[in-house]
Write a protein that holds these residues in place. Sequence first.
Motif, PDB file in Angstrom:
ATOM      1  N   SER A 146      54.307  40.802  41.372  1.00 41.74           N
ATOM      2  CA  SER A 146      54.504  42.162  41.867  1.00 41.74           C
ATOM      3  C   SER A 146      55.957  42.608  41.732  1.00 41.74           C
ATOM      4  N   ALA A 147      56.882  41.646  41.926  1.00 40.75           N
ATOM      5  CA  ALA A 147      58.296  41.975  41.749  1.00 40.75           C
ATOM      6  C   ALA A 147      58.614  42.211  40.274  1.00 40.75           C
ATOM      7  N   TYR A 148      57.959  41.475  39.416  1.00 34.69           N
ATOM      8  CA  TYR A 148      58.187  41.584  37.975  1.00 34.69           C
ATOM      9  C   TYR A 148      57.565  42.854  37.406  1.00 34.69           C
ATOM     10  N   ALA A 149      56.371  43.195  37.886  1.00 34.55           N
ATOM     11  CA  ALA A 149      55.641  44.355  37.370  1.00 34.55           C
ATOM     12  C   ALA A 149      55.179  45.216  38.538  1.00 34.55           C
ATOM     13  N   PRO A 150      56.039  46.083  39.063  1.00 31.23           N
ATOM     14  CA  PRO A 150      55.663  46.937  40.193  1.00 31.23           C
ATOM     15  C   PRO A 150      54.400  47.735  39.889  1.00 31.23           C
ATOM     16  N   GLY A 151      53.523  47.797  40.869  1.00 28.89           N
ATOM     17  CA  GLY A 151      52.274  48.526  40.685  1.00 28.89           C
ATOM     18  C   GLY A 151      51.125  47.667  40.208  1.00 28.89           C
ATOM     19  N   VAL A 152      51.429  46.451  39.747  1.00 32.44           N
ATOM     20  CA  VAL A 152      50.386  45.513  39.318  1.00 32.44           C
ATOM     21  C   VAL A 152      49.966  44.680  40.514  1.00 32.44           C
ATOM     22  N   SER A 153      48.678  44.655  40.803  1.00 31.28           N
ATOM     23  CA  SER A 153      48.165  43.939  41.974  1.00 31.28           C
ATOM     24  C   SER A 153      46.805  43.345  41.638  1.00 31.28           C
ATOM     25  N   PRO A 154      46.276  42.490  42.520  1.00 33.42           N
ATOM     26  CA  PRO A 154      44.926  41.956  42.284  1.00 33.42           C
ATOM     27  C   PRO A 154      43.875  43.055  42.170  1.00 33.42           C
ATOM     28  N   GLN A 155      44.110  44.163  42.861  1.00 32.29           N
ATOM     29  CA  GLN A 155      43.141  45.259  42.831  1.00 32.29           C
ATOM     30  C   GLN A 155      43.211  46.047  41.513  1.00 32.29           C
ATOM     31  N   THR A 156      44.429  46.254  41.012  1.00 39.67           N
ATOM     32  CA  THR A 156      44.576  47.027  39.774  1.00 39.67           C
ATOM     33  C   THR A 156      44.305  46.182  38.535  1.00 39.67           C
ATOM     34  N   HIS A 157      44.481  44.859  38.649  1.00 38.27           N
ATOM     35  CA  HIS A 157      44.329  43.964  37.505  1.00 38.27           C
ATOM     36  C   HIS A 157      43.469  42.753  37.891  1.00 38.27           C
ATOM     37  N   PRO A 158      42.170  42.960  38.088  1.00 37.58           N
ATOM     38  CA  PRO A 158      41.302  41.852  38.519  1.00 37.58           C
ATOM     39  C   PRO A 158      41.251  40.687  37.523  1.00 37.58           C
ATOM     40  N   ASP A 159      41.375  40.997  36.225  1.00 38.28           N
ATOM     41  CA  ASP A 159      41.366  39.911  35.240  1.00 38.28           C
ATOM     42  C   ASP A 159      42.607  39.032  35.383  1.00 38.28           C
ATOM     43  N   LEU A 160      43.745  39.659  35.663  1.00 40.20           N
ATOM     44  CA  LEU A 160      44.964  38.892  35.894  1.00 40.20           C
ATOM     45  C   LEU A 160      44.840  38.069  37.177  1.00 40.20           C
ATOM     46  N   ASP A 161      44.175  38.635  38.175  1.00 35.88           N
ATOM     47  CA  ASP A 161      43.980  37.900  39.430  1.00 35.88           C
ATOM     48  C   ASP A 161      43.163  36.623  39.183  1.00 35.88           C
ATOM     49  N   LYS A 162      42.138  36.739  38.346  1.00 36.53           N
ATOM     50  CA  LYS A 162      41.354  35.543  38.000  1.00 36.53           C
ATOM     51  C   LYS A 162      42.227  34.527  37.268  1.00 36.53           C
ATOM     52  N   LEU A 163      43.079  35.032  36.373  1.00 40.58           N
ATOM     53  CA  LEU A 163      43.954  34.151  35.608  1.00 40.58           C
ATOM     54  C   LEU A 163      44.938  33.432  36.514  1.00 40.58           C
ATOM     55  N   VAL A 164      45.410  34.114  37.537  1.00 45.79           N
ATOM     56  CA  VAL A 164      46.315  33.484  38.510  1.00 45.79           C
ATOM     57  C   VAL A 164      45.600  32.333  39.220  1.00 45.79           C
ATOM     58  N   GLY A 165      44.349  32.577  39.617  1.00 45.88           N
ATOM     59  CA  GLY A 165      43.573  31.517  40.268  1.00 45.88           C
ATOM     60  C   GLY A 165      43.370  30.325  39.358  1.00 45.88           C
ATOM     61  N   TYR A 166      43.065  30.602  38.087  1.00 46.83           N
ATOM     62  CA  TYR A 166      42.911  29.510  37.119  1.00 46.83           C
ATOM     63  C   TYR A 166      44.218  28.726  36.980  1.00 46.83           C
ATOM     64  N   ALA A 167      45.334  29.452  36.914  1.00 43.70           N
ATOM     65  CA  ALA A 167      46.630  28.806  36.721  1.00 43.70           C
ATOM     66  C   ALA A 167      46.984  27.894  37.895  1.00 43.70           C
ATOM     67  N   VAL A 168      46.708  28.349  39.098  1.00 41.96           N
ATOM     68  CA  VAL A 168      47.004  27.525  40.273  1.00 41.96           C
ATOM     69  C   VAL A 168      46.179  26.245  40.249  1.00 41.96           C
ATOM     70  N   ARG A 169      44.882  26.376  39.925  1.00 44.14           N
ATOM     71  CA  ARG A 169      44.029  25.187  39.869  1.00 44.14           C
ATOM     72  C   ARG A 169      44.454  24.242  38.751  1.00 44.14           C
ATOM     73  N   TYR A 170      44.764  24.820  37.596  1.00 41.30           N
ATOM     74  CA  TYR A 170      45.176  23.988  36.464  1.00 41.30           C
ATOM     75  C   TYR A 170      46.480  23.264  36.788  1.00 41.30           C
ATOM     76  N   PHE A 171      47.410  23.981  37.405  1.00 39.42           N
ATOM     77  CA  PHE A 171      48.694  23.374  37.787  1.00 39.42           C
ATOM     78  C   PHE A 171      48.482  22.204  38.745  1.00 39.42           C
ATOM     79  N   ARG A 172      47.648  22.417  39.751  1.00 37.90           N
ATOM     80  CA  ARG A 172      47.409  21.357  40.735  1.00 37.90           C
ATOM     81  C   ARG A 172      46.802  20.109  40.103  1.00 37.90           C
ATOM     82  N   ASP A 173      45.890  20.302  39.180  1.00 35.78           N
ATOM     83  CA  ASP A 173      45.115  19.181  38.663  1.00 35.78           C
ATOM     84  C   ASP A 173      45.714  18.503  37.434  1.00 35.78           C
ATOM     85  N   PHE A 174      46.519  19.243  36.650  1.00 38.52           N
ATOM     86  CA  PHE A 174      46.914  18.677  35.360  1.00 38.52           C
ATOM     87  C   PHE A 174      48.395  18.691  35.036  1.00 38.52           C
TER      88      PHE A 174
END
Length: 548
Positions: free
Chosen positions: A409-437
């Motif tokens: 949000s600091a990097y891209a003002p106006g971008v949020s989970p609501q405005t960018h649901p696909d990015l929100d999914k990607l964030v969730g994937y990234a967190v899981r991938y980071f934790r596991d691998f």
Amino acid sequence: MSSAPLPVLDPAFFDAAQTARAWPFEEARKLVKRLEKSGKGEALFETGYGPSGLPHIGTFGEVARTTMVRTAFRLLTRDQIPTRLLCFSDDLDGMRKIPENVPSKEAMEPHLQKPLTSVPDPWSNEYPSFGDHNNAMLRRFLDTFGFDYEFASATQYYRSGKFDPVLRLAAERYDAIMKVMLPTLGAERQATYSPFLPISPISGRVLYVPMKEVNAKDGTITFEDEDGRDTTVPVTGGHVKLQWKPDFGMRWAALGVDFEMFGKDHQSNAPIYDKICEILGGKAPEHYVYELFLDSEGQKISKSKGNGLTIDEWLTYASNDSLGLYMFQKPRTAKRLHFDVIPRAVDEYYSFVAAFERQTTAERVENPAFHIHFGNVPKVDMPVTFALLLNLATASNPETPEVMWGYISAYAPGVSPQTHPDLDKLVGYAVRYFRDFVQKTYRAPDDVERAALEAVSAAFADLPADANNETIQAAALDVARTIERYQDHTKKSPTGGPGVSGEFFQMLYQVLIGQERGPRFGSFVALYGVENTRKLIADALAGKMLAQ
């Protein structure tokens, strides 16, 4: 990713398809010629599945790739010829070995050699059998992707009589089938081989026994059952099944299959399948042979071993669309199917989707995104790459996606989970991938690197508050150009001096993030924040990274 009715009915797409060179179009053209010669009014595509284990990504790949060819065929024929896709499960096969990933091998031992649909479900009582359980897992996943297909069970087809006419013909032409099969077998196997496998009325097992008689007139076979007595059964009604090689050809002849792809491990047997099909009155379908998927050790993935990635494992860390891209790319090249291929597949997918909007119609039908979505390519705004998100996660150690969104949000003002649901999914994937691998392996900087890092931090301190990724990247490059170790005299800087070697940025990622490489450093800093990056540098110089 869906194979719903073609949305691309614009004549421009039909026209562009006629000269398209992507591999699905090349295969579809062969099928167009086939139907022109035969005059057949429908194209039947088939995929096969052996439910001896849970379906893996390779199984999905056959359906996805076949659907890509089917879509190409529909475009080439301007959607004027009906098509069907039959997903056929060889679930009447005997269970020849117990899979590694079942809860209790001991519980399954009494059911060895029984048809897979006669073996109890080892996981629960939800399904009538082991075969039914695995069939349901396949259908569940294919339905999730929205594939347009018909499911077919060998057990149902054999027992319902659907194959009866061709099985009777197989009895009549038994000698011709044996003439094809025997030269492919060793002497010992030749002595006992039969294309017919009776299912024992006593034990229910699929028997690999020689035939004492094949009665073409009555449509029966006689063999020695497990009690030592001669037993006669009809070849119809599910009393027997065919050995797997003759079964391939029989199925093609019985159903009129026009196209089927299979793995390279079947390639040497394809002429056998074709000959059996022709003996039984059919015309062999068009083939497409793809290379095998390999696990992390370079071994072929196997349903029974459970090595490689499962369907659910991929979808834990990335979208189904990225999986579709992995299937589309270079199907005739052997590829590792392991967790480390996921990040690149994700970013390449979004790159192709972004390019689609800028392309001409002719370019679009060559774009992998077109084939992944079967013509219905979505519009997706993805301001941050998966690689950047993984590096952000590595630097920030997020406990939740919300931590990541603070930086985004600091990097891209106006971008949020609501405005960018696909990015929100990607964030969730990234967190899981980071934790596991993601494994961090930091190293200490040497004297030259310490000086370089101090200079980078000082340069960043002088940046304006609104510095973008290009400005940040330029500041880092300006530092590197003054250090002899990082000067690349084979390249030229904008000012005419030496360029910068990749060793500089590799050092930054090794020392600051504990990774061998990363995305463009300026983009990472813009996302993570200049001051956060300066703190990262300070911690690295203080040795705090090595203590993690």
